[in-house]
Design an enzyme around this catalytic site. Structure first.
Site, PDB file in Angstrom:
ATOM      1  N   GLY A  72       0.790  -1.248  -0.009  1.00  0.00           N
ATOM      2  CA  GLY A  72      -0.011   0.166  -0.023  1.00  0.00           C
ATOM      3  C   GLY A  72       1.011   1.376  -0.064  1.00  0.00           C
ATOM      4  O   GLY A  72       0.301   2.322   0.324  1.00  0.00           O
TER       5      GLY A  72
ATOM      6  N   GLU B 198       4.604  -6.501   0.714  1.00  0.00           N
ATOM      7  CA  GLU B 198       4.161  -6.975  -0.816  1.00  0.00           C
ATOM      8  C   GLU B 198       4.048  -5.782  -1.905  1.00  0.00           C
ATOM      9  O   GLU B 198       2.953  -5.342  -2.078  1.00  0.00           O
ATOM     10  CB  GLU B 198       3.126  -7.641  -1.050  1.00  0.00           C
ATOM     11  CG  GLU B 198       2.952  -9.092  -0.211  1.00  0.00           C
ATOM     12  CD  GLU B 198       1.682  -9.497  -0.013  1.00  0.00           C
ATOM     13  OE1 GLU B 198       0.577  -8.918  -0.111  1.00  0.00           O
ATOM     14  OE2 GLU B 198       1.690 -10.675   0.831  1.00  0.00           O
ATOM     15  N   PRO B 199       5.010  -4.869  -1.975  1.00  0.00           N
ATOM     16  CA  PRO B 199       4.945  -3.898  -3.064  1.00  0.00           C
ATOM     17  C   PRO B 199       4.647  -4.173  -4.563  1.00  0.00           C
ATOM     18  O   PRO B 199       5.449  -5.102  -5.162  1.00  0.00           O
ATOM     19  CB  PRO B 199       6.481  -3.144  -2.976  1.00  0.00           C
ATOM     20  CG  PRO B 199       7.372  -4.286  -2.339  1.00  0.00           C
ATOM     21  CD  PRO B 199       6.836  -5.387  -1.842  1.00  0.00           C
ATOM     22  N   GLY B 200       3.694  -3.356  -5.092  1.00  0.00           N
ATOM     23  CA  GLY B 200       3.487  -3.811  -6.447  1.00  0.00           C
ATOM     24  C   GLY B 200       3.696  -2.605  -7.304  1.00  0.00           C
ATOM     25  O   GLY B 200       4.489  -2.253  -7.806  1.00  0.00           O
TER      26      GLY B 200
ATOM     27  N   TYR C 259     -10.864   4.720 -11.205  1.00  0.00           N
ATOM     28  CA  TYR C 259     -10.512   4.977  -9.733  1.00  0.00           C
ATOM     29  C   TYR C 259     -10.388   6.682  -9.710  1.00  0.00           C
ATOM     30  O   TYR C 259      -9.934   7.125  -8.622  1.00  0.00           O
ATOM     31  CB  TYR C 259      -9.260   4.666  -9.469  1.00  0.00           C
ATOM     32  CG  TYR C 259      -9.153   3.214  -9.362  1.00  0.00           C
ATOM     33  CD1 TYR C 259      -9.825   2.413  -8.454  1.00  0.00           C
ATOM     34  CD2 TYR C 259      -8.054   2.398 -10.044  1.00  0.00           C
ATOM     35  CE1 TYR C 259      -9.727   0.987  -8.555  1.00  0.00           C
ATOM     36  CE2 TYR C 259      -7.853   1.096 -10.007  1.00  0.00           C
ATOM     37  CZ  TYR C 259      -8.788   0.396  -9.174  1.00  0.00           C
ATOM     38  OH  TYR C 259      -8.631  -1.035  -9.105  1.00  0.00           O
TER      39      TYR C 259
ATOM     40  N   CYS D 283     -16.574   3.867 -27.664  1.00  0.00           N
ATOM     41  CA  CYS D 283     -17.919   4.324 -27.721  1.00  0.00           C
ATOM     42  C   CYS D 283     -18.623   4.343 -26.413  1.00  0.00           C
ATOM     43  O   CYS D 283     -19.465   3.460 -26.342  1.00  0.00           O
ATOM     44  CB  CYS D 283     -18.842   3.517 -29.007  1.00  0.00           C
ATOM     45  SG  CYS D 283     -20.240   4.075 -28.989  1.00  0.00           S
ATOM     46  N   GLU D 284     -18.107   4.982 -25.570  1.00  0.00           N
ATOM     47  CA  GLU D 284     -18.563   5.120 -24.008  1.00  0.00           C
ATOM     48  C   GLU D 284     -17.641   6.320 -23.651  1.00  0.00           C
ATOM     49  O   GLU D 284     -17.019   6.831 -24.254  1.00  0.00           O
ATOM     50  CB  GLU D 284     -17.899   3.989 -23.070  1.00  0.00           C
ATOM     51  CG  GLU D 284     -18.645   2.719 -23.382  1.00  0.00           C
ATOM     52  CD  GLU D 284     -20.170   2.515 -22.894  1.00  0.00           C
ATOM     53  OE1 GLU D 284     -20.542   3.396 -22.007  1.00  0.00           O
ATOM     54  OE2 GLU D 284     -20.742   1.699 -23.230  1.00  0.00           O
TER      55      GLU D 284
END
Length: 399
Positions: free
Chosen positions: A217, A258-260, A301, A327-328
């Protein structure tokens, strides 16, 4: 890697293209390892970016691998991670997927009472496991990526401790690790300290405990003025708390993180081309040759990505709304200041290494982009751009 390098990559490989700077990944990994005690281990959260070349590069830096699906486990093994350097932390899977991971001999992390009971009944103490705890800590920059609060689907509530110990005693389960992950974009190191103290309280109930995994995080800055997680301060605080616990209890645990996103986010640059400049009565749109099918984070997000005009870096600043070709509604940025954008200019989205390509799709039957790794001063194509036939390769025509 410079913007001149990015321009050359766009010219050589076209757009849209994801570009990853290996040096940036290395710098972030070394920042972590130098900030914490040498006994602390880091397991790269593969879900952020799973290109096999990225996995191999991070493995060579010395990291382990955190996986959330059995296919991530298989990718990790293919990339050269040894089974004891892989942690499998699935969510809402059945016992069959857990058993598949057992055959691959990786560390297994169970996050619900039902599977814990099924596993214990069938295997007892023959295979050591981790248990994922929900600490009921609300943390993170966005509710959608906060995973440790009371309403989260992740982990077993700390208030269900007696259920965990009941299963452990009745089935002779061997629990060697406790795990928690409270969310992403955590700015305050005290959140981790609070979580660690909860882990210490729980530890007395698990006599075979060897590992404490605090998830990750760590926040990375997405725009000017953003606060980054101070990992150096965190490292000092963690070391102090661990030393105090060892002095009081005589017990030492191996600490994992656990760094991503922290490792790969800032390494990523997403290159696109401006297709059209469209002026309406209220807005000037820059329509690009991509959409949320390639980079969904802004729509999903409300994430902010700095956007720069690589083709006209000294042009006069103007206000634009940057949109995609889907097309959105797929708006990347509202009323953003950019150096004057002309049709066919190359733009770059910064901080696009994490959850960019990884969350991409073929929505509107559009093709997924290429990926390039910039390593030792050279650009290497690590995923070819999809072609039309790729849309049909798994379809079976019956008409």
């Amino acid at each position: 890697m410079t913007d001149k390098n990015l321009i050359k990559i766009a010219e050589e490989f076209g757009t849209p293209t994801y570009v990853y700077d290996a040096e940036s990944i290395k710098n972030h990994y070394e920042k972590l390892t130098s900030s914490f005690h040498k006994s602390t281990r880091f397991f790269y959260a593969a879900k952020a970016l799973t290109n096999i070349n990225i996995l191999k590069y991070i493995k060579n830096l010395g990291a382990g691998l955190d996986c959330v699906s059995i296919n991530e486990v298989k990718l990790g093994l293919k990339a050269g991670f040894t089974h004891n350097n892989i942690l499998f932390t699935p969510n809402c899977v059945d016992l069959l997927e857990i058993e598949e991971a057992m055959k691959l001999k990786v560390h297994i992390n169970i996050d619900n009472i039902s599977i814990l009971e099924q596993f214990g009944t069938k295997y007892g103490n023959t295979y050591p496991i981790f248990v994922r705890i929900n600490p009921h800590i609300y943390a993170g920059g966005n509710h959608k990526i906060s995973t440790g609060h009371i309403d989260s689907k992740f982990g077993i509530s700390i208030h269900q401790l007696r259920h965990i110990t009941r299963v452990m005693k009745s089935t002779n389960l061997l629990i060697e690790g406790l795990h928690m992950h409270t969310g992403s974009e955590i700015k305050d190191p005290e959140v981790f300290i609070q979580g660690l103290e909860i882990m210490f309280e729980l530890a007395e109930h698990f006599p075979d405990l060897k590992y404490i995994d605090m998830g990750s995080g760590f926040k990375v800055p997405y725009q000017e003025g953003d606060i980054e997680t101070d990992v150096k301060t965190l490292g000092k605080k963690v070391e102090k708390v661990l030393a105090e616990y060892h002095k009081e209890s005589g017990i030492k645990f191996e600490l994992w993180f656990e760094p991503g996103k922290y490792l790969v986010s800032t390494s990523g640059h997403f290159l696109v081309k401006s297709n059209v400049i469209k002026q309406t009565t209220a807005t000037v749109f820059v329509g690009i040759n991509s959409g949320f099918n390639h980079l969904i984070r802004p729509m999903f997000y409300d994430s902010h990505h700095i956007i720069d005009n690589l083709s006209n870096p000294k042009g006069a600043e103007r206000i634009y709304t940057v949109v995609g070709n889907i097309c959105e509604t797929d708006t990347f940025a509202w009323d953003r200041k950019l150096n004057e954008v002309r049709e066919n200019d190359i733009l770059v989205f910064r901080n696009a290494g994490a959850y960019g390509f990884e969350m991409s799709s073929n929505f509107n039957s559009r093709l997924k982009p290429a990926e390039v790794l910039f390593l030792d001063g050279k650009a290497h194509l690590i995923r070819r751009r999809e072609e039309f036939d790729d849309l049909l390769k798994n379809q079976i025509e019956v008409l």
